[in-house]
Design an enzyme around this catalytic site. Structure first.
Site, short mmCIF file in Angstrom:
data_model
loop_
_atom_site.label_atom_id
_atom_site.label_comp_id
_atom_site.label_asym_id
_atom_site.label_seq_id
_atom_site.Cartn_x
_atom_site.Cartn_y
_atom_site.Cartn_z
N LYS A 53 -0.73 6.24 -12.46
CA LYS A 53 0.05 5.38 -12.80
C LYS A 53 0.73 4.86 -13.33
O LYS A 53 1.76 3.83 -13.63
CB LYS A 53 -0.39 3.96 -11.25
CG LYS A 53 -0.30 3.92 -9.36
CD LYS A 53 -1.81 3.52 -8.85
CE LYS A 53 -2.23 4.88 -7.09
NZ LYS A 53 -2.11 3.88 -6.60
N GLN A 97 -6.41 -1.32 -6.84
CA GLN A 97 -6.65 0.01 -6.52
C GLN A 97 -7.92 0.00 -5.38
O GLN A 97 -8.73 -0.93 -5.03
CB GLN A 97 -7.44 0.90 -7.35
CG GLN A 97 -7.47 1.79 -6.89
CD GLN A 97 -6.53 3.07 -6.72
OE1 GLN A 97 -4.93 2.78 -7.61
NE2 GLN A 97 -5.98 3.89 -5.77
N ASP A 120 1.89 -2.18 -2.83
CA ASP A 120 1.42 -1.50 -1.38
C ASP A 120 2.32 -1.87 0.19
O ASP A 120 1.38 -1.40 0.62
CB ASP A 120 0.20 -1.97 -1.64
CG ASP A 120 -0.89 -0.70 -2.34
OD1 ASP A 120 -0.37 -0.03 -2.58
OD2 ASP A 120 -1.56 -1.71 -3.17
N1 GUN Z 1 -6.19 4.30 -2.69
C1 GUN Z 1 -6.12 5.05 -2.79
N2 GUN Z 1 -4.55 5.39 -1.95
C2 GUN Z 1 -4.19 3.49 -2.79
C3 GUN Z 1 -2.39 3.25 -2.47
O1 GUN Z 1 -1.86 3.60 -2.23
N3 GUN Z 1 -2.49 1.72 -2.50
C4 GUN Z 1 -3.54 1.26 -3.38
N4 GUN Z 1 -4.28 0.15 -3.74
N5 GUN Z 1 -4.78 1.73 -3.17
C5 GUN Z 1 -5.44 3.03 -3.00
#
Ligand code: GUN
Length: 289
Positions: A53, A97, A120
């Protein structure tokens, strides 16, 4: 029939180039888009996702702030960190995350995030706005899937779509996006009866189980010419794979997305898009297209 690969890397590249243009425009207006990430503990898979990311943010000119508290951080300390980022005007998006270590509560954590910084789309206001068709920030994986369909001219109108996932990050927001695109959606999960029959009746199957010991999507479960989008990422026989084996499923599908190189890159690309959307909103600019 051998179908067409839904190439997530190619679609993500396209989204990233649009995002880069928006970043440049925002910078010319004095807004420097910035994403803050919080990675609690040392889960190696999560660390890789967060690294990807950050790298993608770098590519398009989005600033990042990296927070990596130890696994034993308390809920109060984590909430305080989020509050600090909420109050920081130079931060436009906040991503915690997931999954979190067991002693931390996902709901209590994500609901601390200001809705306008919730890249998110997990906070109740953003979930509610999506449900009534007025979304501001939508979960990245579902919006990435819709973007993939748009890129390949996959018309969702009137299609029977089976979604094999009911999570807050994937299945539930995807349901709303699909019905807003006039699809007929069946949301399936571990207690669903006759899953094979539902799949065989579906024009599009979006699968996100992620555990090959309990579920695998095989060619006998799809109709000829169906579209398969594989959201799962799991380790199988030493390599990264989805719920389906792409080489065998593409022999029967009209379109299918591989793992890796399918939905994963789209999740990252849509995070960038959400970050610039959040940054633009601070100036009252709506960049949704
Ligand atoms: N863990 C797996 N996919 C995601 C996501 O799209 N966002 C977040 N914050 N954690 C994740």
């Amino acid at each position: 029939m051998t179908g067409t690969k839904i190439d997530g890397i190619e679609v993500a590249k396209n989204v990233k180039s649009q995002v880069k243009e928006i970043v440049d425009d925002l910078k010319s207006k004095g807004v420097n888009p910035c994403l803050a990430t919080i990675l609690v503990g040392d889960n190696p898979a999560s660390a890789t996702y967060v690294r990807n990311k950050h790298k993608a943010c770098d590519e398009v000119g989005i600033l990042t702030k990296d927070h990596t508290p130890a696994a034993n951080i308390t809920q109060n300390e984590l909430n305080e960190l989020i509050q600090k980022l909420n109050d920081d005007d130079s931060v436009h998006g906040i991503l915690v995350q997931l999954p979190l270590p067991k002693h931390l509560n996902e709901f209590n954590t994500t609901t601390q995030i200001l809705p306008e910084k919730d890249v998110d789309g997990l906070t109740p206001p953003n979930v509610g706005l999506l449900a009534i068709g007025k979304a501001m920030l939508v979960a990245c994986t579902p919006s990435g899937i819709i973007e993939m369909c748009r890129y390949y001219n996959i018309d969702l109108e009137g299609k029977n779509v089976a979604v094999i996932n009911r999570s807050n990050l994937v299945g539930k927001p995807l349901y709303h996006l699909l019905i807003q695109n006039n699809a007929t959606v069946t949301t399936c999960h571990s207690r669903t009866k006759d899953l094979k029959k539902i799949c065989l009746d579906s024009d599009i199957i979006i699968t996100g189980v992620g555990n090959r010991e309990i579920f695998k999507l095989t060619p006998d479960m799809i109709k000829e010419g169906a579209i398969v989008i594989d959201v799962a990422t799991t380790r199988h026989e030493g390599k990264l794979s989805g719920d389906a084996d792409y080489p065998e499923i593409i022999e029967k599908a009209s379109f299918a997305s591989p793992v890796p190189g399918g939905v994963g890159p789209m999740t990252v690309a849509m995070l960038l898009k959400n970050t610039v959307t959040a940054a633009a909103l601070t100036k009252g600019i709506d960049i949704k297209s």
